[in-house]
Design a protein around this motif. Structure first.
Motif, short mmCIF file in Angstrom:
data_model
loop_
_atom_site.label_atom_id
_atom_site.label_comp_id
_atom_site.label_asym_id
_atom_site.label_seq_id
_atom_site.Cartn_x
_atom_site.Cartn_y
_atom_site.Cartn_z
N ARG A 1 41.11 -46.35 -22.03
CA ARG A 1 39.76 -46.90 -21.87
C ARG A 1 39.18 -46.39 -20.54
O ARG A 1 39.32 -47.04 -19.50
CB ARG A 1 39.81 -48.42 -21.84
CG ARG A 1 40.19 -49.08 -23.17
CD ARG A 1 40.19 -50.59 -23.01
NE ARG A 1 40.17 -51.31 -24.26
CZ ARG A 1 41.23 -51.95 -24.77
NH1 ARG A 1 42.38 -51.97 -24.16
NH2 ARG A 1 41.11 -52.60 -25.92
N THR A 2 38.51 -45.25 -20.58
CA THR A 2 38.08 -44.60 -19.33
C THR A 2 37.00 -45.37 -18.57
O THR A 2 36.78 -45.11 -17.39
CB THR A 2 37.54 -43.19 -19.61
OG1 THR A 2 36.48 -43.29 -20.56
CG2 THR A 2 38.62 -42.27 -20.12
N GLU A 3 36.34 -46.31 -19.23
CA GLU A 3 35.23 -47.00 -18.54
C GLU A 3 35.70 -47.76 -17.30
O GLU A 3 34.93 -48.01 -16.38
CB GLU A 3 34.48 -47.94 -19.48
CG GLU A 3 35.29 -48.98 -20.21
CD GLU A 3 35.94 -48.45 -21.48
OE1 GLU A 3 35.84 -47.24 -21.75
OE2 GLU A 3 36.56 -49.24 -22.20
N PHE A 4 36.99 -48.10 -17.25
CA PHE A 4 37.46 -48.86 -16.09
C PHE A 4 37.43 -48.03 -14.81
O PHE A 4 37.30 -48.57 -13.72
CB PHE A 4 38.85 -49.46 -16.36
CG PHE A 4 38.72 -50.62 -17.31
CD1 PHE A 4 38.45 -51.89 -16.85
CD2 PHE A 4 38.80 -50.43 -18.68
CE1 PHE A 4 38.27 -52.96 -17.72
CE2 PHE A 4 38.62 -51.49 -19.57
CZ PHE A 4 38.36 -52.76 -19.08
N LEU A 5 37.49 -46.72 -14.98
CA LEU A 5 37.33 -45.82 -13.86
C LEU A 5 35.91 -45.97 -13.29
O LEU A 5 35.68 -45.85 -12.09
CB LEU A 5 37.53 -44.39 -14.39
CG LEU A 5 37.70 -43.24 -13.45
CD1 LEU A 5 38.97 -43.41 -12.65
CD2 LEU A 5 37.78 -41.93 -14.26
N PHE A 6 34.96 -46.22 -14.17
CA PHE A 6 33.56 -46.34 -13.79
C PHE A 6 33.24 -47.74 -13.26
O PHE A 6 32.31 -47.92 -12.50
CB PHE A 6 32.65 -46.03 -14.99
CG PHE A 6 32.64 -44.58 -15.37
CD1 PHE A 6 33.78 -43.98 -15.89
CD2 PHE A 6 31.50 -43.82 -15.21
CE1 PHE A 6 33.78 -42.64 -16.25
CE2 PHE A 6 31.49 -42.47 -15.56
CZ PHE A 6 32.63 -41.89 -16.08
N LEU A 7 34.01 -48.72 -13.71
CA LEU A 7 33.74 -50.10 -13.30
C LEU A 7 34.35 -50.42 -11.93
O LEU A 7 34.00 -51.40 -11.31
CB LEU A 7 34.29 -51.07 -14.36
CG LEU A 7 33.56 -51.03 -15.70
CD1 LEU A 7 34.32 -51.80 -16.76
CD2 LEU A 7 32.15 -51.58 -15.56
N ALA A 8 35.27 -49.55 -11.51
CA ALA A 8 35.99 -49.83 -10.27
C ALA A 8 35.14 -49.56 -9.03
O ALA A 8 35.46 -50.04 -7.94
CB ALA A 8 37.27 -49.00 -10.22
N THR A 9 34.07 -48.79 -9.18
CA THR A 9 33.24 -48.46 -8.01
C THR A 9 31.75 -48.65 -8.34
O THR A 9 31.39 -48.73 -9.51
CB THR A 9 33.43 -46.97 -7.61
OG1 THR A 9 33.18 -46.18 -8.78
CG2 THR A 9 34.82 -46.69 -7.10
N ASP A 10 30.92 -48.66 -7.30
CA ASP A 10 29.48 -48.84 -7.52
C ASP A 10 28.84 -47.59 -8.12
O ASP A 10 27.96 -47.66 -8.96
CB ASP A 10 28.78 -49.19 -6.20
CG ASP A 10 29.08 -50.63 -5.79
OD1 ASP A 10 29.54 -51.39 -6.67
OD2 ASP A 10 28.87 -50.97 -4.62
#
Ligand code: PEP
Ligand code: MG
Length: 365
Positions: free
Chosen positions: A84-93
């Protein structure tokens, strides 16, 4: 408060604050029992997930971060069925750059040492929101989420596809698009993938040769039209977490209606069966990567419905494998036939659970 004793019973979804002596005794015993069961399953990690009649089942793990891979492999996964690659995007602003994404995907590929990595493109929106003030919607689960958001923000999407392709030079990768609801969306996503690949070729940048392309089947329209979609993809992965909520119109995160949310609903089973049949006929792999794949009561039912590939959360893998190795396909098919004759999810669940209990009583003690 600090110093207070609390028991968290994750299986029952209960928290007991300040438990009395009898409760403490009972839960200490339960913890010991669970630990003993987990230890007894450890030796299965290197064994194949094969039924008693010799049918191989592909058993993969779901992850949100590359650093989960060592545990997934330790638990006996033969690869990653859902990253689930979106967590890479959710980890930062700020969204990660192409380089940062390449680095994350490469890290995952290298940790897998030749085992397959199924990368799902961004599944943002609804319950997985990036910091975006203009992103207010009345019905976010029916709104601009996931592949829809990507197709409206092509720079973001193309950057991710480029990063996936570049990383794929390092090892086996499959790409998967989430929340497809319409064949034109799939064609557009494929076109973008091909465009990005051509750009890389022109620029002389390396990428993997053969990247299977699949979709999540998590919207009823796709499950119903599965035979059409099967002609245009290399694999299906059934996302029951969303498929259930869209089929029975129950928000997956709303506990007030949680009693209506069930993968055993006869309508959900009918959709799963349709997808498996369409995929099998078209000779493409059909997997299932929703939470259902890791729930012991559903393993026999899913095999009986024709699934030969499951992807589950890493801690669930040993138990799922144990069940697979304890049953024959014939037993599972018999169970599925009976399950499909019930009118309610409760009858299905009770029956399926009792059948699994016969082969692995420890799963429900
Ligand atoms: C699903 O919907 O079943 C799924 C696996 O995806 P997610 O839980 O990330 O929505
Ligand atoms: Mg989903």
């Amino acid at each position: 408060r600090t110093g207070e004793l609390v028991i968290v019973d994750g299986k029952q979804g209960q928290v007991i604050i300040d438990p009395d002596a009898a409760q403490q005794f009972r839960y200490r015993q339960e913890r010991q029992r669970q630990e003993a069961f987990t230890t007894s399953l450890r030796e299965l990690a290197s064994e194949p997930a094969v039924t008693t009649d010799g049918t191989d089942i592909a058993l993969y793990a779901n992850i949100e971060f590359p650093n989960e891979i060592p545990t997934a492999l330790e638990k006996g996964a033969q690869g990653i069925g859902l990253y689930r690659t979106e967590f890479l995007f959710l980890a930062t602003d700020e969204p990660p750059t192409e380089e940062q994404q390449v680095e994350a995907y490469r890290k995952a590929i290298n940790a897998l040492g030749g085992k397959v990595l199924t990368i799902r493109t961004l599944d943002l929106g609804a319950d997985k929101m990036m910091h975006a003030p203009d992103w207010e919607e009345q019905n976010p689960f029916l709104g601009c989420r996931s592949i829809r958001y990507c197709l409206q923000h092509l720079d973001l999407f193309k950057t991710q596809v480029r990063a996936i392709l570049r990383a794929s030079a390092d090892g086996p990768v499959r790409i998967m698009f989430p929340l497809i609801s319409n064949i034109l969306e799939l064609r557009q996503a494929k076109m973008i993938f091909n465009d990005v690949r051509e750009d890389l070729t022109d620029a002389g940048i390396a990428y993997g040769n053969d990247i299977p392309m699949g979709i999540m089947v998590e919207v009823p329209s796709v499950a119903i039209q599965a035979s059409i979609f099967a002609k245009e993809v290399d694999f299906f992965s059934i996302g029951t977490n969303d498929l259930i909520q869209y089929t029975v119109a129950v928000d997956r995160g709303n506990e007030r209606v949680a009693n209506l949310y069930s993968g055993a609903h006869p309508a959900v089973l009918a959709l799963i069966k349709n997808v498996v049949q369409a995929g099998t006929k078209a000779k493409i792999e059909v997997g299932l990567c929703g939470e259902m794949a890791g729930e012991p009561e559903f393993v026999m039912l899913l095999l009986g419905l024709g699934l030969r590939s499951l992807s589950a959360t890493p801690p669930a893998i040993p138990e799922v494998k144990k069940i697979i190795r304890s049953v024959s396909l014939q037993q599972c098919q018999r169970l599925a036939r009976k399950a499909l004759s019930f009118d309610t999810d409760r009858e299905v669940t009770n029956f399926a659970r009792e059948e699994v209990r016969k082969v692995l009583p420890e799963a429900f003690d």
